[in-house]
Scaffold this motif. Structure first.
Motif, PDB file in Angstrom:
ATOM      1  N   ALA A 121     -11.786  11.306  11.685  1.00 27.49           N
ATOM      2  CA  ALA A 121     -12.330  10.273  10.799  1.00 27.49           C
ATOM      3  C   ALA A 121     -11.916   8.863  11.206  1.00 27.49           C
ATOM      4  N   GLY A 122     -10.934   8.742  12.100  1.00 29.97           N
ATOM      5  CA  GLY A 122     -10.452   7.419  12.487  1.00 29.97           C
ATOM      6  C   GLY A 122      -9.043   7.494  13.049  1.00 29.97           C
ATOM      7  N   TYR A 123      -8.066   6.985  12.265  1.00 29.66           N
ATOM      8  CA  TYR A 123      -6.674   6.932  12.733  1.00 29.66           C
ATOM      9  C   TYR A 123      -5.730   7.264  11.589  1.00 29.66           C
ATOM     10  N   LEU A 124      -4.643   7.940  11.936  1.00 26.19           N
ATOM     11  CA  LEU A 124      -3.574   8.219  11.001  1.00 26.19           C
ATOM     12  C   LEU A 124      -2.345   7.460  11.492  1.00 26.19           C
ATOM     13  N   MET A 125      -1.801   6.583  10.638  1.00 27.47           N
ATOM     14  CA  MET A 125      -0.628   5.780  10.985  1.00 27.47           C
ATOM     15  C   MET A 125       0.580   6.259  10.191  1.00 27.47           C
ATOM     16  N   PHE A 181      -9.111   1.904   4.376  1.00 26.92           N
ATOM     17  CA  PHE A 181      -7.830   2.574   4.570  1.00 26.92           C
ATOM     18  C   PHE A 181      -7.144   2.813   3.235  1.00 26.92           C
ATOM     19  N   SER A 182      -6.271   3.803   3.241  1.00 23.75           N
ATOM     20  CA  SER A 182      -5.465   4.112   2.067  1.00 23.75           C
ATOM     21  C   SER A 182      -4.078   4.500   2.558  1.00 23.75           C
ATOM     22  N   GLY A 183      -3.085   4.273   1.695  1.00 28.16           N
ATOM     23  CA  GLY A 183      -1.733   4.587   2.118  1.00 28.16           C
ATOM     24  C   GLY A 183      -0.779   4.740   0.959  1.00 28.16           C
ATOM     25  N   MET A 184       0.442   5.197   1.315  1.00 31.86           N
ATOM     26  CA  MET A 184       1.504   5.390   0.339  1.00 31.86           C
ATOM     27  C   MET A 184       2.828   5.391   1.078  1.00 31.86           C
ATOM     28  N   GLY A 185       3.908   5.120   0.356  1.00 28.84           N
ATOM     29  CA  GLY A 185       5.227   5.134   0.984  1.00 28.84           C
ATOM     30  C   GLY A 185       6.229   4.307   0.207  1.00 28.84           C
ATOM     31  N   PHE A 186       7.184   3.717   0.935  1.00 33.22           N
ATOM     32  CA  PHE A 186       8.254   2.949   0.319  1.00 33.22           C
ATOM     33  C   PHE A 186       8.291   1.577   0.956  1.00 33.22           C
ATOM     34  N   VAL A 187       8.219   0.502   0.142  1.00 38.27           N
ATOM     35  CA  VAL A 187       8.067  -0.851   0.673  1.00 38.27           C
ATOM     36  C   VAL A 187       8.794  -1.894  -0.164  1.00 38.27           C
ATOM     37  N   SER A 188       8.848  -3.079   0.385  1.00 36.42           N
ATOM     38  CA  SER A 188       9.040  -4.299  -0.380  1.00 36.42           C
ATOM     39  C   SER A 188       7.693  -4.983  -0.269  1.00 36.42           C
ATOM     40  N   ALA A 189       7.114  -5.390  -1.403  1.00 35.46           N
ATOM     41  CA  ALA A 189       5.728  -5.858  -1.421  1.00 35.46           C
ATOM     42  C   ALA A 189       5.603  -7.235  -2.056  1.00 35.46           C
ATOM     43  N   LYS A 190       4.572  -7.946  -1.609  1.00 34.71           N
ATOM     44  CA  LYS A 190       4.236  -9.250  -2.187  1.00 34.71           C
ATOM     45  C   LYS A 190       2.777  -9.183  -2.632  1.00 34.71           C
ATOM     46  N   PHE A 191       2.577  -9.350  -3.947  1.00 37.57           N
ATOM     47  CA  PHE A 191       1.242  -9.348  -4.518  1.00 37.57           C
ATOM     48  C   PHE A 191       0.824 -10.780  -4.838  1.00 37.57           C
ATOM     49  N   GLY A 192      -0.470 -10.976  -4.964  1.00 36.23           N
ATOM     50  CA  GLY A 192      -0.968 -12.281  -5.367  1.00 36.23           C
ATOM     51  C   GLY A 192      -2.097 -12.134  -6.365  1.00 36.23           C
ATOM     52  N   PHE A 193      -2.076 -12.974  -7.381  1.00 29.38           N
ATOM     53  CA  PHE A 193      -3.172 -13.017  -8.345  1.00 29.38           C
ATOM     54  C   PHE A 193      -3.992 -14.251  -8.028  1.00 29.38           C
ATOM     55  N   PHE A 194      -5.307 -14.083  -7.772  1.00 26.21           N
ATOM     56  CA  PHE A 194      -6.160 -15.181  -7.343  1.00 26.21           C
ATOM     57  C   PHE A 194      -6.481 -16.106  -8.515  1.00 26.21           C
ATOM     58  N   GLY A 234       1.359  -8.882   1.337  1.00 32.78           N
ATOM     59  CA  GLY A 234       2.239  -8.434   2.402  1.00 32.78           C
ATOM     60  C   GLY A 234       3.077  -7.268   1.955  1.00 32.78           C
ATOM     61  N   ALA A 235       3.548  -6.485   2.924  1.00 34.96           N
ATOM     62  CA  ALA A 235       4.421  -5.348   2.627  1.00 34.96           C
ATOM     63  C   ALA A 235       5.222  -5.000   3.869  1.00 34.96           C
ATOM     64  N   THR A 236       6.491  -4.721   3.661  1.00 35.24           N
ATOM     65  CA  THR A 236       7.372  -4.281   4.742  1.00 35.24           C
ATOM     66  C   THR A 236       7.896  -2.907   4.369  1.00 35.24           C
ATOM     67  N   VAL A 237       7.846  -1.984   5.324  1.00 33.71           N
ATOM     68  CA  VAL A 237       8.317  -0.623   5.066  1.00 33.71           C
ATOM     69  C   VAL A 237       9.811  -0.660   4.758  1.00 33.71           C
ATOM     70  N   GLY A 238      10.187   0.021   3.660  1.00 35.77           N
ATOM     71  CA  GLY A 238      11.588   0.133   3.274  1.00 35.77           C
ATOM     72  C   GLY A 238      12.168   1.412   3.844  1.00 35.77           C
ATOM     73  N   THR A 239      13.140   1.982   3.135  1.00 38.49           N
ATOM     74  CA  THR A 239      13.743   3.243   3.553  1.00 38.49           C
ATOM     75  C   THR A 239      12.660   4.323   3.534  1.00 38.49           C
ATOM     76  N   GLY A 240      12.534   5.037   4.601  1.00 35.55           N
ATOM     77  CA  GLY A 240      11.500   6.069   4.679  1.00 35.55           C
ATOM     78  C   GLY A 240      10.348   5.611   5.547  1.00 35.55           C
ATOM     79  N   SER A 241       9.141   5.835   5.059  1.00 33.57           N
ATOM     80  CA  SER A 241       7.956   5.537   5.868  1.00 33.57           C
ATOM     81  C   SER A 241       6.782   5.169   4.968  1.00 33.57           C
ATOM     82  N   VAL A 242       5.711   4.731   5.620  1.00 35.29           N
ATOM     83  CA  VAL A 242       4.432   4.511   4.956  1.00 35.29           C
ATOM     84  C   VAL A 242       3.382   5.253   5.775  1.00 35.29           C
ATOM     85  N   GLU A 243       2.585   6.085   5.109  1.00 32.78           N
ATOM     86  CA  GLU A 243       1.503   6.825   5.760  1.00 32.78           C
ATOM     87  C   GLU A 243       0.185   6.161   5.397  1.00 32.78           C
TER      88      GLU A 243
END
Length: 152
Positions: free
Chosen positions: A18-22, A48-61, A114-123
């Motif tokens: 179907a494409g790529y798995l990261m 794309f869709s994903g899940m995992g453990f991160v530090s994230a930055k959200f923005g409200f327009f 933005g998001a940076t992977v924390g402890t663990g991974s992001v799929e």
């Protein structure tokens, strides 16, 4: 084709039907890695869709200022991330939303800046489409919108 991690020989992604798995690991910049994949593999457009453990930055327009009002969340679970890959002015253009949760099961979500992977991974599963799609700035909205082109 798989891209090699700079620190070791573990691939960051593989091609699947179907494409790529990261699979991204601690310290990886999630959105930068998706952009790099799209550029390197010449992905015409995708979702794309994903899940995992991160530090994230959200923005409200803010429609009055035409800017995102940011809020950061450290060391949270990325319960869900969804987005699209398109192109704008010759560069990859991502539109990404997500939901994160903390250890008390509180959740926050919205436009993911933005998001940076924390402890663990992001799929991340990247489902590639067969045509190139462009994002265009639409007025008076003042936001980039996915342009599906014209049917012929």
């Amino acid at each position: 084709m798989a891209q090699e991690n700079k620190n070791d020989s573990v691939p960051k992604y593989i091609q699947v039907p179907a494409g790529y798995l990261m699979v991204l690991r601690q310290g990886d910049d999630v959105l930068a890695q998706i952009e790099e994949l799209a550029t390197k593999e010449k992905i015409p457009s995708a979702n794309f869709s994903g899940m995992g453990f991160v530090s994230a930055k959200f923005g409200f327009f803010n429609f009055k200022t035409k800017e995102y009002e940011p809020k950061e969340f450290k060391d949270v679970e990325l319960a869900s991330m969804t987005g699209s890959i398109a192109w704008q002015n010759g560069k990859v253009s991502l539109h990404t939303h997500g939901i994160v949760t903390d250890k008390k099961f509180r959740s926050w979500g919205g436009h993911l800046l933005g998001a940076t992977v924390g402890t663990g991974s992001v799929e991340i599963m990247v489902t590639v489409h067969d045509r190139q799609l462009e994002r265009v700035m639409e007025q008076p909205l003042g936001a980039n919108v996915l342009n599906l082109g014209r049917e012929e």
